[in-house]
Design a protein around this motif. Structure first.
Motif, PDB file in Angstrom:
ATOM      1  N   GLY A  67     -28.377  28.028  21.187  1.00  0.00           N
ATOM      2  CA  GLY A  67     -28.634  28.715  22.122  1.00  0.00           C
ATOM      3  C   GLY A  67     -29.923  29.723  22.001  1.00  0.00           C
ATOM      4  O   GLY A  67     -30.760  29.415  21.051  1.00  0.00           O
ATOM      5  N   THR A 115     -30.648  35.197  24.367  1.00  0.00           N
ATOM      6  CA  THR A 115     -29.524  35.801  25.462  1.00  0.00           C
ATOM      7  C   THR A 115     -28.248  35.266  25.339  1.00  0.00           C
ATOM      8  O   THR A 115     -27.152  36.372  25.324  1.00  0.00           O
ATOM      9  CB  THR A 115     -30.111  35.360  26.977  1.00  0.00           C
ATOM     10  N   CYS A 116     -27.852  34.096  25.108  1.00  0.00           N
ATOM     11  CA  CYS A 116     -26.359  33.535  24.988  1.00  0.00           C
ATOM     12  C   CYS A 116     -26.068  33.857  23.690  1.00  0.00           C
ATOM     13  O   CYS A 116     -24.974  33.663  23.285  1.00  0.00           O
ATOM     14  CB  CYS A 116     -26.492  32.060  25.596  1.00  0.00           C
ATOM     15  N   GLU A 131     -24.150  36.985  23.116  1.00  0.00           N
ATOM     16  CA  GLU A 131     -22.669  36.957  23.538  1.00  0.00           C
ATOM     17  C   GLU A 131     -21.943  36.057  22.579  1.00  0.00           C
ATOM     18  O   GLU A 131     -20.945  36.644  22.191  1.00  0.00           O
ATOM     19  CB  GLU A 131     -22.656  36.244  25.007  1.00  0.00           C
ATOM     20  N   HIS A 132     -22.405  35.220  22.008  1.00  0.00           N
ATOM     21  CA  HIS A 132     -21.750  34.720  21.124  1.00  0.00           C
ATOM     22  C   HIS A 132     -21.668  35.238  19.638  1.00  0.00           C
ATOM     23  O   HIS A 132     -20.392  35.661  19.291  1.00  0.00           O
ATOM     24  CB  HIS A 132     -22.503  33.252  20.408  1.00  0.00           C
ATOM     25  N   THR A 169     -20.781  29.721  24.665  1.00  0.00           N
ATOM     26  CA  THR A 169     -21.434  30.644  25.228  1.00  0.00           C
ATOM     27  C   THR A 169     -22.866  30.061  25.809  1.00  0.00           C
ATOM     28  O   THR A 169     -23.532  31.284  25.973  1.00  0.00           O
ATOM     29  CB  THR A 169     -21.663  32.012  24.317  1.00  0.00           C
ATOM     30  N   CYS A 208     -26.047  29.735  27.826  1.00  0.00           N
ATOM     31  CA  CYS A 208     -26.419  29.978  29.264  1.00  0.00           C
ATOM     32  C   CYS A 208     -26.635  28.742  30.168  1.00  0.00           C
ATOM     33  O   CYS A 208     -26.967  27.501  29.463  1.00  0.00           O
ATOM     34  CB  CYS A 208     -27.491  30.967  29.179  1.00  0.00           C
TER      35      CYS A 208
END
Length: 423
Positions: free
Chosen positions: A167, A170-171, A174-175, A226, A228
């Motif tokens: 990723g 950004t993603c 979240e992870h 997760t 994007c």
């Protein structure tokens, strides 16, 4: 007591070094075909380069670097890997101002203070490629295909590429949150290193080889959960390109690699090694690294392989053929006058690019013939006092056991003709 080499290093002796040369030749050949140019960077750099480039949460920076103060009180480090140095050279030499992408490869010694084991040394050698200035999935596919192609040419069997996407920032955020939530109830059961990673870089816990940590992370959220939209599309297109190129690959959601700079694509190449699977190459995309070392925002991707490990895999596969050193002609001179004349002839042959040697110890005819045979020389050129008087050289074909007398004035032309026929 005799001084010995430092622990974790090795002497590459004649008979072994030729196998290294064969591997290096194959590497240079495939890099030329793929359009990669060689770069050579210093063996030591400012310590800050690796702290910023490799990442302060990595085992390399925390435990394995050879760092010291030089006489100017500057902290310098023997390079533990090649990517950070290549990125520093890309910035310092303003390669970003020329045509993009810049496709580079390197070979050379690296240094890490770690426990020596089979195929792993404190001074080891890496071959790596780096592509800077292009962010499309086709670039990732080309890099993976290059190493896949190389290993197939080397005759390695049971190859498999493991790929993942770790990723983007950004993603990854979240992870990180989801992974910490998953691990929090059993945080105290993690190994000490992974307890430290929990706050600093929890994704690295997925890469831990500790059996307890591996058990705890079973079922943990992976980066694929997760991704994007952009990262997901990038990873999907990469897989389609690898399929089109005939690369055998497997998606491995737990593959995160051990360095902080990876983004999007991460991959390893595994090979069957004496009944087990072993990683002999690893790499990935590092779109933020050039900026991290002081340059403009520049996408990048590359891989590195430990050359010792690859040679071990070649040995295990039975692909290594013994290549004994072979002389073309060895002059056997008996007596001071004959030695001077023979040395002149040898020098003239060498100046023409022909492999020729002469005894340096003044040994007997029998001993010199044994040496020529042991060196697998094709011809022995015998010149003693009698031959010198008659102005001839006895030219013996050591493989066939046949010999003839050749006038001294003709021996160079005769040997040059035979050399051209053999080459």
């Amino acid at each position: 007591m005799a001084i010995q080499r430092p622990k974790g290093t090795q002497d590459l002796l004649p008979g072994v070094v030729e196998k290294w040369q064969d591997l290096e030749q194959q590497i240079r050949k495939i890099c030329r075909e793929y359009g990669y140019e060689e770069i050579r960077t210093p063996m030591f750099e400012a310590t800050e380069l690796f702290q910023r480039g490799v990442g302060e949460t990595t085992d390399i920076v925390n435990k394995e670097m050879y760092s010291f103060l030089d006489k100017g009180d500057r902290s310098v480090t023997l390079r533990p890997e090649g990517t950070a140095s290549v990125c520093r050279a890309y910035v310092e030499n303003k390669l970003y101002g020329g045509p993009q992408p810049v496709k580079l490869y390197y070979m050379g010694p690296m240094f890490r203070y770690e426990r020596p084991q089979a195929g792993r040394f404190r001074q080891f050698h890496q071959f790596g490629v780096e592509v800077l200035g292009a962010d499309k999935p086709i670039v990732d596919a080309e890099v993976i295909t290059l190493v896949w192609d190389l290993y197939n040419r080397l005759g390695l069997k049971g190859l498999e590429v493991h790929v993942n996407s770790v990723g983007c920032p950004t993603c990854r955020a979240e992870h990180r949150t989801k992974l910490q939530e998953f691990l929090a109830p059993r945080r105290e059961q993690l190994c000490k290193d992974c307890q430290d990673r929990f706050e600093r870089n929890p994704m690295r816990i997925l890469d831990c080889k500790n059996p307890t940590c591996q058990e705890i992370t079973q079922g943990a959220p992976t980066t694929l959960d997760t991704l994007c939209l952009e990262c997901s599309e990038h990873f999907q297109e990469l897989q389609e390109l690898l399929t089109a190129a005939g690369v055998r690959y497997k998606v491995d959601p737990r593959l995160v690699r051990g360095l902080d700079y990876y983004r999007k694509t991460a991959f390893e190449v595994l090979v069957e090694d004496i009944g087990a699977q072993s990683a002999i190459c690893g790499g990935g995309r590092y779109d933020g690294l050039v900026q991290e070392v002081g340059g403009p925002q520049t996408p990048g991707i590359g891989f590195a392989m430990g050359m010792e490990r690859v040679l071990n895999a070649i040995y295990a596969s039975g692909q290594v053929t013994e290549r004994a050193p072979k002389e073309f002609v060895m002059f056997i001179a008996l007596g001071e006058a004959a030695q001077k004349k023979a040395f002149s002839l040898v020098s003239q042959l060498r100046s023409k690019g022909i492999s020729a040697s002469i005894d340096l110890l003044g040994r007997s005819l029998k001993s010199q013939l044994k040496t020529a045979d042991k060196a697998q020389a094709h011809y022995a050129a015998i010149l003693g006092e009698d031959e010198l008087t008659r102005q001839v050289v006895i030219l013996r074909d050591l493989a066939l056991g046949e010999q003839l007398e050749v006038p001294i004035t003709d021996v160079l032309d005769d040997l040059m003709r035979k050399w051209e026929e053999e080459v």
